[in-house]
Design an enzyme around this catalytic site. Sequence first.
Site, mmCIF file in Angstrom:
data_model
loop_
_atom_site.group_PDB
_atom_site.id
_atom_site.type_symbol
_atom_site.label_atom_id
_atom_site.label_comp_id
_atom_site.label_asym_id
_atom_site.label_seq_id
_atom_site.Cartn_x
_atom_site.Cartn_y
_atom_site.Cartn_z
ATOM 1 N N CYS A 6 9.765 -6.579 7.391
ATOM 2 C CA CYS A 6 9.546 -5.862 6.125
ATOM 3 C C CYS A 6 9.965 -4.403 6.252
ATOM 4 C CB CYS A 6 8.083 -5.958 5.716
ATOM 5 S SG CYS A 6 7.583 -7.595 5.136
ATOM 6 N N ILE A 54 -7.707 -5.174 -10.587
ATOM 7 C CA ILE A 54 -7.310 -6.577 -10.430
ATOM 8 C C ILE A 54 -6.714 -6.777 -9.042
ATOM 9 C CG2 ILE A 54 -5.889 -8.450 -11.330
ATOM 10 C CD1 ILE A 54 -5.839 -7.078 -14.018
#
Length: 379
Positions: A348, A166
């Site tokens: 990040c 997915i």
Amino acid sequence: MRMENDVWYKTVEDLLSKADVKINGSRPWDIRVKNPGFFKRVLSEGSLGLGESFMDGWWECERLDEFFYRVLKHRVQDHVPQRWSDVFRLLVAKLFNLQSVSRALKASDVHYNLGNDLFSRMLDPYMMYSCGYWEGATTLGEAQENNLRMICEKLRLEPGMRLLDIGCGWGGLSEYAARNYGVSVVAINIAKEQVRLARKRCEGLNVEVLLKDYRDLDPNDRFDRIVAVEMFEHVGPKNYGHFFSIVDRHLTPDGLLLLQVIGSSGASTKADAWTVKYIFPNAYLPSMQEITAASEAFFVMEDWHNFGADYDPTLMAWHERLLEAWPELAHKYDERCKRMFVYYLMSCAGSLRARNIQLWQVLFSRGRDGGLRRSLSVS
């Protein structure tokens, strides 16, 4: 440019001093302000103003990753009055479904469809846009292959099994699993450019790549294993229960689910205005509690593995590769785009270095007799 007597300057100076960051200092993590409007903009607009002012060239920092590490490690954000816009954004994420099918399709165009040429230069040969596993690795490619192998081993893949991937990205995991474990793969994604390249990558393998949302799968289709690598961040809290119910419907009775997900240690990382606007629209980082609350009606959590510290060197490697490739990309992408990516990757990296956000691999079953033990070959 006299700024020292400005109240906005003094406020920012005081805040940054808590993290040992100086304005116009000489150390790599000190910031150098080029536009005096920076101070008011940041205090007025919060994280959005900080990121946009960097994109606009209003300030510089030699080591943005170290700047963000220090700011977040010392929790400077706790001393800034929370912006009403940030509070509103978090409430909206909780109350409304910002990850509907139509919104998800629009969001994919902002970042994932930006350009395969850029991402192919920034990422490893498998084009895994996710955290690598650096134990024993010295290169980005080795770290990503380590994680691909670890995912497949945790899922206990065997020849003949059916795997549903997915949010398959550019097809790196699907290719690796089909080629090395003899499984058949259905890979789904809603980003057109990623699907196009994933189909090319997986030509000749037992892999079917579909331009499809996970909510639009054939309800009668079943899989032995299901994997979702860093797509759960796009599911949204209003859809968590529905996500796990869909996985429950498509997973065979003895099946396994593995989620790799960037997670939040607290509410402060869930509503970063700049990231939501420029990188991942409507994204939401779940907490451990939110994942367990949504999944426990369907599955048993067999293993929870945190290797978020490995995202720091992954992001630093992407940054290095991006800068090396930029002379060949500059004809298509402007300087503001470059600064956007630099800010994104370095902020990040600093956040993960400060352990402000996490990276989890979570393995679920329906409750196997005897449990599931990690193989000694799987860290």
